[in-house]
Design an enzyme around this catalytic site. Structure first.
Site, PDB file in Angstrom:
ATOM      1  CE  LYS A  12     -10.448  25.890   1.890  1.00  0.00           C
ATOM      2  NZ  LYS A  12     -11.880  26.109   1.597  1.00  0.00           N
ATOM      3  N   PRO A  63      12.094  38.296  10.067  1.00  0.00           N
ATOM      4  CG  PRO A  63      12.250  39.645   8.179  1.00  0.00           C
ATOM      5  CD  PRO A  63      11.656  38.360   8.670  1.00  0.00           C
ATOM      6  CB  ILE A  80      12.079  45.289  10.346  1.00  0.00           C
ATOM      7  CG1 ILE A  80      11.532  44.129   9.509  1.00  0.00           C
ATOM      8  CG2 ILE A  80      12.402  46.469   9.451  1.00  0.00           C
ATOM      9  CD1 ILE A  80      10.186  44.415   8.867  1.00  0.00           C
ATOM     10  CE  LYS A 115      12.710  43.905  19.214  1.00  0.00           C
ATOM     11  NZ  LYS A 115      12.529  42.727  18.346  1.00  0.00           N
ATOM     12  CG  ASN A 154      -1.188  42.309  13.848  1.00  0.00           C
ATOM     13  OD1 ASN A 154      -1.720  43.377  13.569  1.00  0.00           O
ATOM     14  ND2 ASN A 154       0.036  41.986  13.448  1.00  0.00           N
ATOM     15  CE  LYS A 180       9.750  45.880  20.284  1.00  0.00           C
ATOM     16  NZ  LYS A 180       8.345  45.898  19.797  1.00  0.00           N
TER      17      LYS A 180
END
Length: 397
Positions: free
Chosen positions: A286, A303, A305, A341, A208, A337
């Protein structure tokens, strides 16, 4: 907290020099001994008489002072202090410090000292943003020099942006942290930062646009407040801050392992932009391009975290802070969120195209807690980090 400490204060030549008069007053209120040194340019903005009156000590200006130099005055001045503070640290002074130049008393003292150094930069926004200044800043931080500020705002030149010298009380807080007297002294804090890279094959990966700038600023701000910082970072484009324990990882799974190894901590700040998925089976060689055929990639979830740490039982940090990078309905998505979480705080930011937030130098966040939301004005990422570090210190107290 600072009573009895000795500060060698080097005043650079910039309009922000007027703030050093208040800084001296704040330090003297705390029973700190201040020995002032002024550059020739500084004397164009504040007078040695004003500085001497507030400090209660002689102002040193000349390298070739026969009386002082008979006793190697510049060597003594550089070594009797507990901390050397440069405020304002102009672009010129920072450049000379980074290159080891010593053309006057101030720069000679800085080169001759083995005492810790704290700088408070102040300059025009274009000077601050210039690649040369940023290179010099990175060099100084790599040498262990602490930095407080600069802040963002209106400037004497009429422009707006980062470059304003930190306020006197912010510099006092930086001095306390540098001398082991910070508000987070004795606290251990975990910070995650940067992107994660999820391999597809030996040459390709999923990533990203995170630069790691905000996470690095948070780690630096917490360290400046005296915290012991464990800094777990993916492959960021900005260097990690000085004075922290750096753990480098690439994938989300590696980051989860590094986070678990860092526990227990008093607080954890999850600023990393962790990839949500990884390729289920990474190709060992590749993947070749075949005409008319597209490779089939199967994904698996990484996961979570933040949720794992926030929902721990025994050993959970006292404060768990997450980030929510959103492109629409920012506060609503971030609030959901936080509940999902189980973390204490979420910092929500709008990273939609056009904001320049992800990979940029500024951030605009909304702090969401169990008591509601609080929108902070858009500011440089260092200023956001300093504000967050202060809030964390208050929460842990």
């Amino acid at each position: 907290m600072l009573a009895g400490k000795r500060i060698l204060l080097i005043i650079g030549g910039g309009i922000a020099a007027y703030k050093t008069l208040d800084l001296i007053r704040r330090l003297r209120e705390r029973s700190v001994s201040v020995t002032p040194v002024m550059t020739a340019a500084a004397e164009q903005f504040v007078t040695p008489l004003s500085v001497a009156a507030l400090a209660g000590e002689k102002v040193h200006t000349a390298l070739f002072d026969l009386t002082s130099e008979a006793e190697m005055g510049h060597i003594q001045l550089s070594r009797v202090a507990d901390l050397v503070v440069v405020a304002p640290a102009t672009a010129d002074l920072m450049a000379k410090m980074a290159q080891g130049l010593c053309s006057d008393l101030a720069t000679t003292l800085l080169l001759a000292t083995d005492t810790p150094v704290l700088v408070a930069p102040a300059m025009n926004v274009r000077m601050w943003d210039h690649p040369a200044t940023q290179r010099n800043l990175a060099t100084l931080q790599g040498d262990g020099v602490r930095v407080v500020g600069p802040n963002e705002g209106d400037m004497a030149c009429g422009e707006f942006g980062p470059g304003r010298m930190a306020e006197p009380l912010e510099i006092v807080a930086g001095i306390e942290a540098a001398l082991g007297q910070g508000t987070l002294t004795g606290r251990r804090v975990l910070v995650t930062s940067g992107p994660t890279l999820e391999p597809i094959d030996p040459v390709r990966y999923i990533a990203n646009r995170s630069s790691g700038a905000q996470g690095a600023a948070i780690g630096r701000a917490l360290a400046e407040q005296g915290a012991e910082v464990v800094f777990v970072t993916g492959p960021a484009t900005v260097p990690p801050p000085a004075g922290v324990t750096v753990v480098r990882v690439e994938t989300a799974r590696q980051m989860r392992d590094a986070v678990q190894a860092a526990l227990p901590v008093d607080a954890a700040v999850f600023a990393a932009a962790v990839a949500d998925w990884h390729v289920e089976e990474e190709a060992r060689s590749k993947i070749k391009k075949t005409a008319g055929t597209l490779p089939a990639l199967r994904f698996a979830e990484n996961p979570d975290i933040l949720a794992e740490v926030a929902q721990m039982g025994e050993g959970r940090p006292n404060l768990v802070v997450g980030f929510a990078a959103e492109t629409d309905d920012v506060v609503a998505h971030a609030t959901a969120k936080r509940a999902r979480k189980g973390c204490d705080w979420i910092l929500a930011n709008d990273v939609s195209p056009g904001t320049g937030i992800m990979g940029g130098t500024e951030n605009a966040v909304t702090l969401i807690t169990g008591d509601g939301s609080e929108t902070w004005e858009r500011a440089g990422k260092d200023a956001v980090a300093q504000r967050l570090a202060q809030r964390i210190a208050e929460a842990l107290q």
